[in-house]
Design a protein around this motif. Sequence first.
Motif, PDB file in Angstrom:
ATOM      1  N   ALA A   1      36.067  36.504  29.910  1.00 54.00           N
ATOM      2  CA  ALA A   1      35.013  37.347  29.422  1.00 54.00           C
ATOM      3  C   ALA A   1      35.271  37.838  28.042  1.00 54.00           C
ATOM      4  CB  ALA A   1      34.713  38.231  30.463  1.00 54.00           C
ATOM      5  N   LYS A   2      36.932  38.374  28.050  1.00 51.69           N
ATOM      6  CA  LYS A   2      36.993  39.165  26.813  1.00 51.69           C
ATOM      7  C   LYS A   2      37.098  38.256  25.588  1.00 51.69           C
ATOM      8  CE  LYS A   2      40.590  42.636  27.895  1.00 51.69           C
ATOM      9  NZ  LYS A   2      41.615  42.559  28.753  1.00 51.69           N
ATOM     10  N   ARG A   3      37.079  37.053  25.803  1.00 51.24           N
ATOM     11  CA  ARG A   3      37.222  35.945  24.503  1.00 51.24           C
ATOM     12  C   ARG A   3      35.978  35.846  24.191  1.00 51.24           C
ATOM     13  NH1 ARG A   3      42.135  32.512  23.830  1.00 51.24           N
ATOM     14  NH2 ARG A   3      43.858  33.767  24.887  1.00 51.24           N
ATOM     15  N   VAL A   4      35.013  35.639  25.083  1.00 54.65           N
ATOM     16  CA  VAL A   4      33.643  35.384  24.454  1.00 54.65           C
ATOM     17  C   VAL A   4      32.696  36.582  24.342  1.00 54.65           C
ATOM     18  CG1 VAL A   4      33.597  33.029  26.115  1.00 54.65           C
ATOM     19  CG2 VAL A   4      32.568  35.124  26.820  1.00 54.65           C
TER      20      VAL A   4
ATOM     21  N   LYS B   1      32.909  39.203  46.077  1.00 56.75           N
ATOM     22  CA  LYS B   1      32.635  40.639  46.127  1.00 56.75           C
ATOM     23  C   LYS B   1      34.051  41.088  45.362  1.00 56.75           C
ATOM     24  CE  LYS B   1      30.724  41.808  50.471  1.00 56.75           C
ATOM     25  NZ  LYS B   1      30.994  42.135  51.866  1.00 56.75           N
ATOM     26  N   ARG B   2      35.032  40.629  45.538  1.00 54.38           N
ATOM     27  CA  ARG B   2      36.178  41.344  44.745  1.00 54.38           C
ATOM     28  C   ARG B   2      36.126  40.728  43.366  1.00 54.38           C
ATOM     29  NH1 ARG B   2      40.488  43.783  46.813  1.00 54.38           N
ATOM     30  NH2 ARG B   2      42.482  43.936  45.176  1.00 54.38           N
ATOM     31  N   ALA B   3      35.664  39.884  42.834  1.00 53.33           N
ATOM     32  CA  ALA B   3      35.434  39.534  41.408  1.00 53.33           C
ATOM     33  C   ALA B   3      34.334  40.356  41.049  1.00 53.33           C
ATOM     34  CB  ALA B   3      35.111  37.953  41.365  1.00 53.33           C
TER      35      ALA B   3
ATOM     36  N   LYS C   1      35.665  46.940  34.980  1.00 53.29           N
ATOM     37  CA  LYS C   1      36.076  46.508  33.753  1.00 53.29           C
ATOM     38  C   LYS C   1      35.039  46.519  32.809  1.00 53.29           C
ATOM     39  CE  LYS C   1      40.294  44.216  35.173  1.00 53.29           C
ATOM     40  NZ  LYS C   1      41.217  45.113  34.529  1.00 53.29           N
ATOM     41  N   GLY C   2      33.670  46.699  33.024  1.00 52.67           N
ATOM     42  CA  GLY C   2      32.673  46.402  32.128  1.00 52.67           C
ATOM     43  C   GLY C   2      32.647  45.315  31.307  1.00 52.67           C
ATOM     44  N   MET C   3      32.983  44.039  32.175  1.00 50.19           N
ATOM     45  CA  MET C   3      33.075  42.625  31.460  1.00 50.19           C
ATOM     46  C   MET C   3      31.627  41.782  31.909  1.00 50.19           C
ATOM     47  SD  MET C   3      35.823  42.011  29.842  1.00 50.19           S
ATOM     48  CE  MET C   3      36.947  42.827  29.407  1.00 50.19           C
ATOM     49  N   PRO C   4      31.424  41.129  30.795  1.00 47.60           N
ATOM     50  CA  PRO C   4      29.945  40.270  30.816  1.00 47.60           C
ATOM     51  C   PRO C   4      30.444  38.993  31.752  1.00 47.60           C
ATOM     52  CG  PRO C   4      31.152  39.875  28.783  1.00 47.60           C
ATOM     53  CD  PRO C   4      31.872  40.713  29.396  1.00 47.60           C
ATOM     54  N   ALA C   5      30.420  39.234  33.087  1.00 47.44           N
ATOM     55  CA  ALA C   5      30.909  38.285  33.983  1.00 47.44           C
ATOM     56  C   ALA C   5      29.940  38.394  35.167  1.00 47.44           C
ATOM     57  CB  ALA C   5      32.322  38.321  34.128  1.00 47.44           C
ATOM     58  N   ASN C   6      29.333  37.257  35.705  1.00 51.25           N
ATOM     59  CA  ASN C   6      28.730  37.374  37.061  1.00 51.25           C
ATOM     60  C   ASN C   6      29.146  36.258  38.025  1.00 51.25           C
ATOM     61  OD1 ASN C   6      26.549  38.940  35.844  1.00 51.25           O
ATOM     62  ND2 ASN C   6      26.027  37.036  34.484  1.00 51.25           N
TER      63      ASN C   6
END
Length: 209
Positions: free
Chosen positions: A67-70, A87-89, A96-101
């Motif tokens: 997510a950090k890289r993209v 749930k944990r992910a 962390k406010g990351m663009p990951a679903n």
Amino acid sequence: MVHSNRIHHHNRDRLIHWARLYDLSTGLLGRRGNRMRAMFADDLQLRPGERALDVGCGPGRLAMVFAKRVSPTGSVEGIDPSVEMIKRATTRARTKGMPANFQVAFAQQLPFGDATFDAVACTLALHHVAEDDQQAAVAEMYRVLKPGGRLLIAEFHKGQPHLVPRWLRRFSDENMVDKALQFVNASGFTDAASGPTNLRWLGKITARK
Ligand SMILES: C[S@@+](CC[C@H](N)C(=O)[O-])C[C@H]1O[C@@H](n2cnc3c(N)ncnc32)[C@H](O)[C@@H]1O
């Protein structure tokens, strides 16, 4: 009793429900784990704006690096059939406010359209898929990749169970790198190559659609 075909069909997969303990254990790899995840992102040549998928994502540590890289315009998806892992992910990405679903799904039945992703990773998860579904899982990775998209699979090395940490050893009696390489070639990938990682017990495969 209600029987879902889907659950029945995939009941030989080896889900990990002890997400917290698994997460803590992989955290113990420390800097070596961080280096490994950075190397996988390098192998996949992730760039800002791209879409990446982590198959069998577990608690989402690798997806955070992706997510950090993209970022900021790209996004990462992660799937795992273990509700506890998802749930944990999800919590990790939100914190962390990351663009990951993240969503509950099986590798052999990916909930994405054809040619969706620039890069797909599957680390230490293929051997958890029921043996007769492993080829289908790799074929799914091929399907959801865009033409030219990049694949990375990481799996246990053959015949070196003594090198594998004790807590992972119960999953590791197979020659998964060579086996996965056959699936990768049979699925139509090109430029498939296998090699070592910074962890002696872990090998990797890279390929292109
Ligand atoms: C050893 S963990 C690896 C997690 C993470 N990829 C990593 O490298 O730390 C294996 C994961 O595969 C998941 N799994 C089991 N069956 C699966 C399937 N059919 N499709 C996708 N993932 C599966 C488990 O629930 C578990 O989270």
